[in-house]
Design an enzyme around this catalytic site. Structure first.
Site, PDB file in Angstrom:
ATOM      1  N   HIS A 176       0.801  -1.233   0.000  1.00 24.67           N
ATOM      2  CA  HIS A 176       0.000   0.000   0.000  1.00 24.67           C
ATOM      3  C   HIS A 176       0.834   1.282   0.000  1.00 24.67           C
ATOM      4  O   HIS A 176       0.533   2.236   0.732  1.00 24.67           O
ATOM      5  CB  HIS A 176      -0.970  -0.006   1.189  1.00 24.67           C
ATOM      6  CG  HIS A 176      -2.074  -1.024   1.096  1.00 24.67           C
ATOM      7  ND1 HIS A 176      -2.486  -1.587  -0.094  1.00 24.67           N
ATOM      8  CD2 HIS A 176      -2.872  -1.580   2.063  1.00 24.67           C
ATOM      9  CE1 HIS A 176      -3.486  -2.438   0.149  1.00 24.67           C
ATOM     10  NE2 HIS A 176      -3.730  -2.454   1.431  1.00 24.67           N
ATOM     11  N   HIS A 250      -9.773   2.333  -0.446  1.00 22.14           N
ATOM     12  CA  HIS A 250      -9.723   1.214   0.492  1.00 22.14           C
ATOM     13  C   HIS A 250     -10.846   1.254   1.527  1.00 22.14           C
ATOM     14  O   HIS A 250     -10.651   0.881   2.694  1.00 22.14           O
ATOM     15  CB  HIS A 250      -8.350   1.192   1.174  1.00 22.14           C
ATOM     16  CG  HIS A 250      -7.900  -0.151   1.618  1.00 22.14           C
ATOM     17  ND1 HIS A 250      -8.285  -0.711   2.826  1.00 22.14           N
ATOM     18  CD2 HIS A 250      -7.102  -1.062   1.033  1.00 22.14           C
ATOM     19  CE1 HIS A 250      -7.713  -1.892   2.952  1.00 22.14           C
ATOM     20  NE2 HIS A 250      -6.996  -2.136   1.875  1.00 22.14           N
ATOM     21  N   GLU A 385     -11.547  -3.687  -3.815  1.00 26.42           N
ATOM     22  CA  GLU A 385     -10.636  -2.643  -4.278  1.00 26.42           C
ATOM     23  C   GLU A 385     -10.220  -2.870  -5.731  1.00 26.42           C
ATOM     24  O   GLU A 385      -9.368  -3.716  -6.008  1.00 26.42           O
ATOM     25  CB  GLU A 385      -9.355  -2.674  -3.428  1.00 26.42           C
ATOM     26  CG  GLU A 385      -9.569  -2.806  -1.952  1.00 26.42           C
ATOM     27  CD  GLU A 385      -8.363  -3.454  -1.267  1.00 26.42           C
ATOM     28  OE1 GLU A 385      -7.204  -3.188  -1.653  1.00 26.42           O
ATOM     29  OE2 GLU A 385      -8.588  -4.268  -0.357  1.00 26.42           O
TER      30      GLU A 385
END
Ligand code: BGC
Length: 421
Positions: A176, A250, A385
């Site tokens: 991420h 997210h 996502e």
């Protein structure tokens, strides 16, 4: 607060268009709506957004029906704002420029009652210190993830003959966007005009070598709340040196209401029969497999909890990437439908992306307390996502996530709400 009649008309026109994209749009439940602010005036991506210029933000004011309040400071004293968007049905979406994230999303259930269906915190202080030990949003609730969402094996990749080493914040992988990804940055935020509804634009400059990535990247996220209860998210980016870019939102959803229960009784349908096989450390092997006969098969609407116990490994639960299509598409197309029988709420996810990660909140363990004081236990939220596949920079067989100078990365995702009896 009044909505300009021409804006209202175009919202309605676009609402019809957005609805057309989905095969079997859920029914809409049971009104609202108009000011101000601008710190930037950057270019849009040709998708209907018109930047507002020559206007100055004022605490607690409104523009186009969007309310903007000062929410505190973060980073090196940068101002953080809370933006409140409301549509004609009374659907409310709250956004903040810290992490360019969704902090609240109130939609109606089958009885017409509004409920907040996303996990998150009630104040900037709690976004910045979410666990009482100084950790800022450790589970990535609601945020914009970048420069590269999901994992890159061993935090390294080669591009144009050079090897880059990224932050290995998910030992040994990069996850991420690194230790301080785009989800933990203060973005510039402004209310903008948009043909589809009330809109806010966030912008960020990610410098060369940010978490190890090459190139200066200009990133942008535009959130639009439409009158047909859709949150449209337009991600875009440009660079001055080739670099991987993979942005996603997210948000953890719980259609029964945040903090109320697990999501195991929600039913999920995915518009794909293919998934990316995972190997060690949740890194794809590179193989694309059929879901047939596996617990990953959501080609028919299936209760999430039905086969979850069959999934091996720790902490258990779904954390799976699927292939939607070989190439990105221009217009968002249906990728997933989630239904919560108890509340009747339905969420459709439409996207232009090639892949989608389904994560069933497996690492939630009750240690985080949400915005209304409830503990977020295991499976108390799910994420869907849209994205490039994980580790694409090391998997030449996957669609390329490399953004080159002169190109524009673009990814549109729509979260569309309705109800089913
Ligand atoms: C990933 C999970 C990760 C989670 C962190 C998801 O996108 O798929 O593996 O633990 O994000 O919140």
């Amino acid at each position: 607060m009044k909505m300009n009649p021409s804006i209202l008309l175009s919202c309605m026109a676009v609402a019809v268009l957005v609805g057309c994209n989905s095969a079997d749009s859920p029914k809409k439940p049971g009104s609202s709506d108009g000011t101000q602010a601008s710190e930037n005036s950057a270019t849009g991506d040709g998708s209907g957004e018109k930047p507002k210029t020559n206007e100055t933000a004022t605490t607690g004011e409104e523009t186009n029906g969007v309310k903007r309040e000062e929410w505190g400071t973060a980073g090196d004293g940068q101002k953080v704002f809370l933006f409140t968007l409301t549509n004609k049905n009374g659907t409310v979406c709250k956004l903040t420029n810290w992490g360019a994230l969704i902090s609240e999303l109130h939609v109606r259930d089958k009885g017409g009652k509004l409920g907040d269906v996303v996990l998150g915190y009630e104040s900037l202080e709690r976004w910045l210190d979410s666990d009482g030990n100084g950790k800022a949003n450790p589970s990535y609730f609601g945020c914009t993830v970048g420069r590269y969402c999901n994992r890159i094996a061993n935090g390294t990749f080669e591009l144009d003959g050079e090897t880059y080493l990224l932050a290995q914040n998910n030992d040994p992988s990069h996850l991420h966007g690194g230790k301080v990804g785009w989800d933990k940055k203060v973005w510039a935020g402004e209310i903008v005009d948009h043909d589809d509804g009330q809109a806010v634009k966030f912008q960020l400059t990610s410098p060369d070598d940010d978490e190890g990535y090459p190139g200066n990247v200009q990133a942008e996220v535009i959130y639009v709340l439409t009158d047909d209860d859709a949150v449209r998210i337009e991600h875009s980016a440009t660079t001055d040196k080739a670099t991987p870019v993979n942005m996603t939102n997210h948000t953890y959803f719980n259609l029964a209401g945040e903090g109320s229960s697990t999501i195991l009784d929600h039913e999920l349908k995915l518009e794909t029969a293919k998934y990316t096989e995972f190997g060690k450390n949740d890194i794809p092997t590179g193989e694309i497999k059929s879901v047939e006969g596996t617990p990953f098969d959501f080609t028919k609407s299936t209760r999430i909890g039905d086969r979850i116990e069959k999934l091996a490994g720790e902490p258990g639960g779904y954390d799976q990437n699927y292939l939607l299509r070989e190439e990105k598409v221009e217009q968002p197309a249906l990728a997933a439908t989630v239904h919560d029988p108890a509340s009747g709420r339905v969420l459709e996810i439409l996207t232009t992306e090639v892949g989608i990660q389904f994560y069933s909140g497996n690492y939630l363990d009750g240690s985080l307390v949400g915005k209304t004081g409830k503990k977020y236990e295991k499976h108390f939220g799910f994420c869907l996502e849209p994205q490039f596949h994980p580790d694409s920079p090391n998997k030449p067989q996957f669609p390329s996530s490399t953004l080159k100078p002169g190109e524009r990365y673009s990814h549109i995702t729509i979260f569309k709400f309705g109800v089913r009896e």
